[in-house]
Design a protein around this motif. Structure first.
Motif, short mmCIF file in Angstrom:
data_model
loop_
_atom_site.label_atom_id
_atom_site.label_comp_id
_atom_site.label_asym_id
_atom_site.label_seq_id
_atom_site.Cartn_x
_atom_site.Cartn_y
_atom_site.Cartn_z
N PHE A 119 3.83 43.60 -20.77
CA PHE A 119 4.68 44.64 -20.43
C PHE A 119 4.37 45.05 -18.84
O PHE A 119 3.14 45.23 -18.68
N ASP B 63 14.18 44.71 -25.48
CA ASP B 63 13.66 43.51 -25.05
C ASP B 63 12.40 43.15 -25.87
O ASP B 63 12.08 41.75 -26.17
N TRP B 64 11.53 44.08 -26.31
CA TRP B 64 10.32 43.79 -27.30
C TRP B 64 11.01 43.24 -28.54
O TRP B 64 10.51 42.04 -29.21
N VAL C 136 13.74 48.78 -23.38
CA VAL C 136 12.59 48.12 -23.45
C VAL C 136 12.23 47.83 -25.06
O VAL C 136 11.84 46.73 -25.41
N HIS D 18 13.70 49.72 -17.81
CA HIS D 18 12.58 50.55 -18.12
C HIS D 18 12.76 51.74 -19.15
O HIS D 18 11.93 52.60 -19.32
N VAL E 230 8.41 52.88 -20.28
CA VAL E 230 7.63 51.51 -21.25
C VAL E 230 6.69 51.86 -21.99
O VAL E 230 6.52 51.63 -23.15
N ILE F 148 7.96 41.29 -19.80
CA ILE F 148 9.04 42.27 -19.83
C ILE F 148 8.76 43.09 -18.86
O ILE F 148 7.87 43.88 -18.60
N ASP F 149 9.83 43.01 -17.75
CA ASP F 149 10.06 43.83 -16.81
C ASP F 149 11.23 44.17 -16.46
O ASP F 149 11.58 44.15 -15.28
#
Length: 174
Positions: A117, A103-104, A100, A95, A132, A91-92
């Motif tokens: 991460f 995405d998580w 984030v 931010h 993050v 995951i980048d």
């Protein structure tokens, strides 16, 4: 380099990257998979630029590109259509905390070995829109490991002295 090493050491077969950026992580994974003789990379980024990708085809071996699937999309859009699991998720992307977290939330149940991460800034060292650590600190996972990174391989980070390296990557392991 960490991504390359994990793929090679654990003989992984699939890698999902959220946030292509400069492409460094994708091509570290491509090198590892090409050396293993197998592997699949999916990279997801709403800002993928065709010109940038075309330029990269003149730099990296063509066989690496056969390992990579490029998706110009947000992770929300990608995960709406894809529910497969991956050995390794990176995951980048955006931010900011809300993204984030998305995405998580989208990927936390879809990795079988590692989730990494990028851009975890140490407490008190946060930069604007680099949130993050705010999300990562809420994750209750005993495997969570902070790895302090030296990004001086990138031209814009080469003037940073050791004592000012204040960020890293956080690895979760299953």
């Amino acid at each position: 380099i960490l991504i390359y090493s994990l793929i090679k050491e654990f003989k992984l077969e699939s890698f999902l990257e959220i946030g292509f950026g400069r492409g460094y992580s994708t091509f570290c994974a491509a090198l590892a998979f090409s050396e293993l003789g197998k592997g699949k990379i999916i990279t997801v980024d709403p800002a993928l630029e065709e010109k940038n990708l075309k330029d990269l085809t003149g730099i990296f071996p063509s066989e690496w590109f056969s390992l990579i699937e490029f998706n110009k999309a947000t992770s929300d859009a990608f995960f709406k259509e894809n529910t497969e699991t991956f050995d390794f998720i990176y995951i980048d992307g955006d931010h900011r905390y809300d993204q984030v977290k998305r995405d998580w939330d989208n990927s936390k149940d879809l990795y079988s070995k590692f989730l990494l991460f990028d851009d975890y800034h140490l407490p008190g060292k946060m930069q604007k829109d680099m949130e993050v650590s705010n999300l990562v600190d809420t994750i209750d996972d005993e495997s969570k490991e902070l790895i302090i990174m030296d990004r001086r391989i990138f031209f814009d980070d080469r003037q940073v002295p050791d004592k000012e390296i204040d960020y890293g990557q956080v690895l979760l392991t299953k």
